[in-house]
Design a protein around this motif. Structure first.
Motif, PDB file in Angstrom:
ATOM      1  N   TYR A  70       0.844  -1.193   0.000  1.00  0.00           N
ATOM      2  CA  TYR A  70       0.000   0.000   0.000  1.00  0.00           C
ATOM      3  C   TYR A  70       0.878   1.242   0.000  1.00  0.00           C
ATOM      4  O   TYR A  70       2.059   1.180   0.328  1.00  0.00           O
ATOM      5  CB  TYR A  70      -0.966   0.009   1.188  1.00  0.00           C
ATOM      6  CG  TYR A  70      -0.318  -0.093   2.544  1.00  0.00           C
ATOM      7  CD1 TYR A  70       0.080   1.045   3.249  1.00  0.00           C
ATOM      8  CD2 TYR A  70      -0.115  -1.338   3.141  1.00  0.00           C
ATOM      9  CE1 TYR A  70       0.656   0.941   4.506  1.00  0.00           C
ATOM     10  CE2 TYR A  70       0.469  -1.448   4.389  1.00  0.00           C
ATOM     11  CZ  TYR A  70       0.844  -0.304   5.069  1.00  0.00           C
ATOM     12  OH  TYR A  70       1.429  -0.412   6.308  1.00  0.00           O
ATOM     13  N   LEU A  88      -3.605   3.711  -1.741  1.00  0.00           N
ATOM     14  CA  LEU A  88      -3.866   2.617  -2.677  1.00  0.00           C
ATOM     15  C   LEU A  88      -3.331   1.313  -2.107  1.00  0.00           C
ATOM     16  O   LEU A  88      -2.250   1.294  -1.507  1.00  0.00           O
ATOM     17  CB  LEU A  88      -3.200   2.902  -4.017  1.00  0.00           C
ATOM     18  CG  LEU A  88      -3.602   4.205  -4.703  1.00  0.00           C
ATOM     19  CD1 LEU A  88      -2.794   4.394  -5.986  1.00  0.00           C
ATOM     20  CD2 LEU A  88      -5.096   4.240  -4.985  1.00  0.00           C
ATOM     21  N   LEU A 104       2.034  -0.024  -7.849  1.00  0.00           N
ATOM     22  CA  LEU A 104       1.698   1.118  -6.986  1.00  0.00           C
ATOM     23  C   LEU A 104       2.482   2.368  -7.368  1.00  0.00           C
ATOM     24  O   LEU A 104       1.935   3.478  -7.317  1.00  0.00           O
ATOM     25  CB  LEU A 104       1.900   0.763  -5.514  1.00  0.00           C
ATOM     26  CG  LEU A 104       0.878  -0.228  -4.942  1.00  0.00           C
ATOM     27  CD1 LEU A 104       1.257  -0.633  -3.525  1.00  0.00           C
ATOM     28  CD2 LEU A 104      -0.536   0.341  -4.976  1.00  0.00           C
ATOM     29  N   VAL A 150     -10.705  -0.182  -9.717  1.00  0.00           N
ATOM     30  CA  VAL A 150     -10.583   0.517  -8.442  1.00  0.00           C
ATOM     31  C   VAL A 150     -11.787   0.141  -7.577  1.00  0.00           C
ATOM     32  O   VAL A 150     -12.933   0.298  -8.007  1.00  0.00           O
ATOM     33  CB  VAL A 150     -10.536   2.049  -8.657  1.00  0.00           C
ATOM     34  CG1 VAL A 150     -10.427   2.774  -7.330  1.00  0.00           C
ATOM     35  CG2 VAL A 150      -9.397   2.423  -9.597  1.00  0.00           C
ATOM     36  N   GLN A 190      -8.650  -0.303  -3.086  1.00  0.00           N
ATOM     37  CA  GLN A 190      -7.925  -1.504  -3.486  1.00  0.00           C
ATOM     38  C   GLN A 190      -7.942  -1.598  -4.998  1.00  0.00           C
ATOM     39  O   GLN A 190      -8.987  -1.433  -5.638  1.00  0.00           O
ATOM     40  CB  GLN A 190      -8.559  -2.761  -2.871  1.00  0.00           C
ATOM     41  CG  GLN A 190      -7.772  -4.027  -3.211  1.00  0.00           C
ATOM     42  CD  GLN A 190      -8.180  -5.223  -2.373  1.00  0.00           C
ATOM     43  OE1 GLN A 190      -8.539  -5.082  -1.208  1.00  0.00           O
ATOM     44  NE2 GLN A 190      -8.121  -6.408  -2.973  1.00  0.00           N
ATOM     45  N   LEU A 191      -6.767  -1.829  -5.570  1.00  0.00           N
ATOM     46  CA  LEU A 191      -6.634  -2.012  -7.012  1.00  0.00           C
ATOM     47  C   LEU A 191      -6.707  -3.507  -7.302  1.00  0.00           C
ATOM     48  O   LEU A 191      -5.824  -4.274  -6.929  1.00  0.00           O
ATOM     49  CB  LEU A 191      -5.303  -1.436  -7.499  1.00  0.00           C
ATOM     50  CG  LEU A 191      -5.083   0.044  -7.192  1.00  0.00           C
ATOM     51  CD1 LEU A 191      -3.682   0.475  -7.631  1.00  0.00           C
ATOM     52  CD2 LEU A 191      -6.147   0.903  -7.846  1.00  0.00           C
TER      53      LEU A 191
END
Length: 161
Positions: free
Chosen positions: A45, A57, A71, A101, A130-131
Motif C-alpha cells: 500500500y 492505494l 503502486l 478501483v 484496493q486495485l
C-alpha cells in the motif's frame, strides 16, 4: 503502550527514512510479505497520498517487484493530479494488467504503517482504494474464467494485515 529504547530508536530511523522518501516522491510503498495462513496474502500500500487529499492505494496477491511497480505507476498518476474513484477501470499501460478501483472497507486492519504515519487509530483510519488486477487472460475475480486458487488475490474486506 511503552516501547523499549531499541525499538524506539529503530522506529525513529524508519520514520526519518519514510519522511525522506515521501518528501522526495510524495508517497512511499509499504510491502508486506504473505503470512503463514492462507488468508494472509502478500500485499502493499501507499503512504502519503492521503496527505495529498486522496485515499491510499492497496494491492494484494502480488510479489514485491510487481506490487512496487504497480503502486509506483498508479500513485504517480495520482501525484500528477488524477483522482481515482471506485468502479473505475484502469486499462493496462506499459504491460500492466487492467485494474479495477474498489473501495477498501477495512483500511484500519490493512494500512497499519499509513495510520501510524498519520497518527490515526484503526477506527479512524485513512481511507483506501484496493486495485483489483486482471489475470493474464484478462479475467477479474468476479469473472467466470478467474482462477482464484492460483492467484491469491482476495476480495476487498475479506482479509487483514
Amino acid at each position: 503502550m511503552t516501547t523499549d529504547p531499541q525499538t524506539t530508536a529503530w522506529l525513529d530511523q524508519e520514520d526519518a527514512h519514510l519522511a525522506a522518501v515521501i518528501r522526495r516522491a510524495r508517497f512511499a510503498v509499504q510491502y508486506v510479505g504473505p503470512g503463514d495462513l492462507p488468508d494472509e496474502p502478500a500485499f502493499g500500500y501507499t503512504i502519503g497520498l492521503f496527505g495529498l487529499g486522496h485515499p491510499e492505494l492497496v494491492v494484494a496477491g502480488l510479489g514485491a517487484t510487481a506490487t512496487h511497480g504497480l503502486l509506483d505507476a498508479v500513485a504517480g498518476e495520482v501525484v500528477g493530479g488524477r483522482s481515482l474513484v471506485p468502479g473505475e477501470l484502469l486499462e493496462g499501460a506499459g504491460g500492466r494488467a487492467d485494474l479495477v478501483v474498489e473501495q477498501c472497507p477495512n483500511p484500519g486492519e490493512v494500512l497499519l504503517g499509513a495510520n501510524r504515519w498519520y497518527r490515526r487509530p484503526p477506527e479512524y483510519s485513512v481511507p483506501a482504494l484496493q486495485l483489483t488486477w486482471a489475470s493474464p487472460p484478462g479475467c477479474f475475480p468476479w469473472d467466470a474464467g478467474w482462477d482464484g486458487g492460483r492467484s491469491g488475490q482476495p476480495r476487498p474486506g475479506t482479509w487483514t494485515a
